[in-house]
Design a protein around this motif. Structure first.
Motif, PDB file in Angstrom:
ATOM      1  N   ARG A  29       0.839  -1.203   0.000  1.00  0.00           N
ATOM      2  CA  ARG A  29       0.000   0.000   0.000  1.00  0.00           C
ATOM      3  C   ARG A  29       0.868   1.245   0.000  1.00  0.00           C
ATOM      4  NH1 ARG A  29      -4.488  -1.336   4.735  1.00  0.00           N
ATOM      5  NH2 ARG A  29      -5.264  -3.298   3.854  1.00  0.00           N
ATOM      6  N   LEU A  30       0.338   2.284  -0.682  1.00  0.00           N
ATOM      7  CA  LEU A  30       1.073   3.539  -0.723  1.00  0.00           C
ATOM      8  C   LEU A  30       0.120   4.696  -1.000  1.00  0.00           C
ATOM      9  CD1 LEU A  30       3.913   4.828  -0.654  1.00  0.00           C
ATOM     10  CD2 LEU A  30       3.996   4.553  -3.137  1.00  0.00           C
ATOM     11  N   SER A  31       0.261   5.773  -0.220  1.00  0.00           N
ATOM     12  CA  SER A  31      -0.456   7.025  -0.474  1.00  0.00           C
ATOM     13  C   SER A  31       0.581   8.075  -0.818  1.00  0.00           C
ATOM     14  CB  SER A  31      -1.249   7.462   0.763  1.00  0.00           C
ATOM     15  OG  SER A  31      -2.243   6.509   1.080  1.00  0.00           O
ATOM     16  N   ALA A  32       0.311   8.856  -1.862  1.00  0.00           N
ATOM     17  CA  ALA A  32       1.342   9.791  -2.314  1.00  0.00           C
ATOM     18  C   ALA A  32       0.738  10.952  -3.086  1.00  0.00           C
ATOM     19  CB  ALA A  32       2.356   9.058  -3.195  1.00  0.00           C
ATOM     20  N   ARG A  33       1.540  12.003  -3.239  1.00  0.00           N
ATOM     21  CA  ARG A  33       1.259  13.113  -4.144  1.00  0.00           C
ATOM     22  C   ARG A  33       2.492  13.217  -5.030  1.00  0.00           C
ATOM     23  NH1 ARG A  33      -2.498  12.059  -1.774  1.00  0.00           N
ATOM     24  NH2 ARG A  33      -3.882  13.285  -0.444  1.00  0.00           N
ATOM     25  N   ARG A  83      10.684   1.219  -7.613  1.00  0.00           N
ATOM     26  CA  ARG A  83      10.981   0.786  -6.244  1.00  0.00           C
ATOM     27  C   ARG A  83       9.904  -0.142  -5.686  1.00  0.00           C
ATOM     28  NH1 ARG A  83      11.812   4.690  -0.885  1.00  0.00           N
ATOM     29  NH2 ARG A  83      11.860   2.974   0.626  1.00  0.00           N
ATOM     30  N   PHE A  84       8.640   0.219  -5.908  1.00  0.00           N
ATOM     31  CA  PHE A  84       7.533  -0.556  -5.332  1.00  0.00           C
ATOM     32  C   PHE A  84       6.860  -1.393  -6.425  1.00  0.00           C
ATOM     33  CE2 PHE A  84       7.760   3.524  -2.941  1.00  0.00           C
ATOM     34  CZ  PHE A  84       8.232   3.013  -1.740  1.00  0.00           C
ATOM     35  N   SER A  85       7.577  -2.340  -6.941  1.00  0.00           N
ATOM     36  CA  SER A  85       7.144  -3.064  -8.140  1.00  0.00           C
ATOM     37  C   SER A  85       5.958  -3.996  -7.897  1.00  0.00           C
ATOM     38  CB  SER A  85       8.321  -3.869  -8.708  1.00  0.00           C
ATOM     39  OG  SER A  85       8.820  -4.766  -7.730  1.00  0.00           O
ATOM     40  N   ARG A  86       5.711  -4.371  -6.628  1.00  0.00           N
ATOM     41  CA  ARG A  86       4.604  -5.293  -6.351  1.00  0.00           C
ATOM     42  C   ARG A  86       3.443  -4.606  -5.641  1.00  0.00           C
ATOM     43  NH1 ARG A  86       7.660 -10.786  -4.132  1.00  0.00           N
ATOM     44  NH2 ARG A  86       9.219 -10.941  -5.798  1.00  0.00           N
ATOM     45  N   LEU A  87       3.343  -3.314  -5.772  1.00  0.00           N
ATOM     46  CA  LEU A  87       2.307  -2.542  -5.079  1.00  0.00           C
ATOM     47  C   LEU A  87       0.908  -2.984  -5.499  1.00  0.00           C
ATOM     48  CD1 LEU A  87       2.579  -0.111  -3.078  1.00  0.00           C
ATOM     49  CD2 LEU A  87       1.915   1.344  -4.995  1.00  0.00           C
ATOM     50  N   HIS A  88       0.028  -3.157  -4.503  1.00  0.00           N
ATOM     51  CA  HIS A  88      -1.359  -3.553  -4.770  1.00  0.00           C
ATOM     52  C   HIS A  88      -2.340  -2.390  -4.649  1.00  0.00           C
ATOM     53  CE1 HIS A  88      -0.788  -8.150  -3.860  1.00  0.00           C
ATOM     54  NE2 HIS A  88      -0.165  -7.749  -4.960  1.00  0.00           N
ATOM     55  N   GLU A  89      -2.057  -1.444  -3.743  1.00  0.00           N
ATOM     56  CA  GLU A  89      -2.994  -0.346  -3.490  1.00  0.00           C
ATOM     57  C   GLU A  89      -2.269   0.990  -3.597  1.00  0.00           C
ATOM     58  OE1 GLU A  89      -5.324  -0.803   0.058  1.00  0.00           O
ATOM     59  OE2 GLU A  89      -5.366  -2.985  -0.107  1.00  0.00           O
ATOM     60  N   LEU A  90      -2.809   1.880  -4.438  1.00  0.00           N
ATOM     61  CA  LEU A  90      -2.215   3.208  -4.636  1.00  0.00           C
ATOM     62  C   LEU A  90      -3.280   4.275  -4.456  1.00  0.00           C
ATOM     63  CD1 LEU A  90       0.200   4.948  -5.439  1.00  0.00           C
ATOM     64  CD2 LEU A  90      -0.420   4.586  -7.846  1.00  0.00           C
TER      65      LEU A  90
END
Length: 414
Positions: free
Chosen positions: A56-60, A72-79
């Protein structure tokens, strides 16, 4: 002695002793996100493993930063790239960013773009073509979107389970037909304020999507009894939440259909549906008595004591109830509680603008309800703080009583 000294001086490097899979097993046992971040500070190898395992990752971020994040986050499921309402002047994610996301985050399952007003159909087309594993998409208040871009998502993301489109006013029945054709596992659909949606679209939708659990069609003013009845019949075993706020074409036929088919219904919002009467509400209370937890029917002007008495007697698991502006409801609705042995489960009760309810009625309620956390009695001329104190009403320390509108309202019935 020499051999003993030699053996004691031998050192083992943990990076040489443990494989990547073994280090991932260690990382998986860390429960807090903080501990996982600290894991990544040990060395570059551990940082790489920590990054690739992040889900999981929250970003601007703009395109350049998004590319670095994808590496960097190649297997991210939630953005989560959503914008807050307070930043509504800022477009947030734009079409070129969606192209980067679609090409860089191939494992993505959840994408939140709420309030990203800069995106259009051109950008959403990339989502449809590049994120085939996507299961949840929130583009609420992305007001440029139309059927063209969202239909491409429906066609390319056949495993879609949740789609939120609140405020997307250009959406029409055409999108609902695309969802019906391609997204048979759809469970949650938010269409609040999509005023071009009609009964025909809802009927087409549930021909192919019969596992819907959550449907929000608040303020969809072209929806009537035909559409709601189609949903209740097709999704009878799955439907748990239905929101129909200010759908003024809704009447008793819709409620009777829900009572007949949707025994598992937990949340129903029919505020502003002024043609609903006691007869259908009482049948709903009896049919859904075991599961109904949240009921909002403010401004249902035909509702009387008969309905409220039945609801309180039958729906013992009800946790939130709003009968604001139901001007015909009186203290008599609470009289039946005196003969009840079981306590009510109510946590939220809103009776604002009910001029015929008095301190006496609230007292009868309190005698059978120890769980109340929020009581809204605004604009009830016979219920004041002084009057409650004089009558000796005892509210629990955890119960907030809104006499004047100075308290924040719980969002359970929104």
């Amino acid at each position: 002695m020499a051999s003993s000294a030699d053996s004691s001086s031998i050192t083992v490097c943990i990076n040489e002793a443990l494989t990547d899979d073994e280090l991932r097993s260690v990382l998986a046992k860390l429960e807090s996100q903080r501990d996982k971040e600290v894991f990544g500070l040990v060395c570059k190898r551990w940082l790489h493993l920590q990054s690739t395992e992040r889900k999981r990752l929250s970003a601007r971020a703009g395109p350049h930063m998004l590319r670095r994040m994808a590496d960097r986050f190649s297997r991210l499921h939630e953005l989560d790239l959503s914008q807050s309402i307070s930043r509504s002047f800022y477009p947030g994610v734009i079409d070129s960013d969606l192209r980067v996301i679609a090409h860089g985050f191939k494992c993505l399952r959840v994408l939140n773009l709420q309030n990203c007003k800069g995106i259009s159909d051109s950008g959403v087309l990339f989502v449809g073509s590049g994120l085939s594993s996507l299961q949840s998409l929130d583009v609420s208040y992305c007001r440029k979107l139309t059927d063209k871009g969202l239909s491409a998502v429906a066609e390319g993301c056949s495993d879609l389970r949740s789609l939120y489109l609140a405020g997307c006013r250009f959406v029409t029945d055409g999108l609902l037909r695309a969802l019906s054709k391609n997204c048979h596992y759809l469970e949650e659909l938010g269409l609040q304020g999509c005023t071009n949606i009609t009964d025909s679209g809802l009927t087409d939708l549930v021909n192919g999507c019969q596992q819907i659990k959550f449907l929000d069609i608040n303020k969809c003013s072209n929806i009537g009894d035909i559409g709601v009845s189609s949903v209740s019949m097709a999704c009878s075993s799955s439907l748990k939440t239905l929101k129909l706020l200010d759908c003024y074409k809704i009447g008793d036929e819709s409620i009777l259909s829900l009572a007949r088919f949707c025994k598992n219904l937990e949340t129903l919002v029919v505020g502003g549906c002024r043609d609903i009467s006691d007869a259908s509400i009482k049948l709903l209370a009896i049919s859904c008595k075991s599961n109904l937890k949240n009921l909002r029917m403010d401004w249902c002007l035909n509702i009387t004591d008969s309905s409220l008495s039945c609801i309180l007697a039958q729906c013992r698991n009800l946790e939130a109830l709003d009968i604001g502006c139901c001007e015909e409801v009186t203290d008599a609705a609470f009289h039946g509680l005196n003969g009840e042995e079981n306590e009510l489960s109510l946590k939220v009760l809103k009776v604002s603008n009910c001029p015929k309810i008095t301190v006496t009625g609230i007292g009868m309620l309190l005698d059978k309800c120890d769980s109340l956390e929020y009581l809204d009695v605004r604009s009830c001329p016979h219920i004041t703080k002084a009057g409650c104190d004089e009558a000796g009403l005892q509210f629990s320390e955890s119960c907030k009583v809104n006499f004047t509108g100075s308290l924040c309202e719980p969002d359970v019935l929104l």
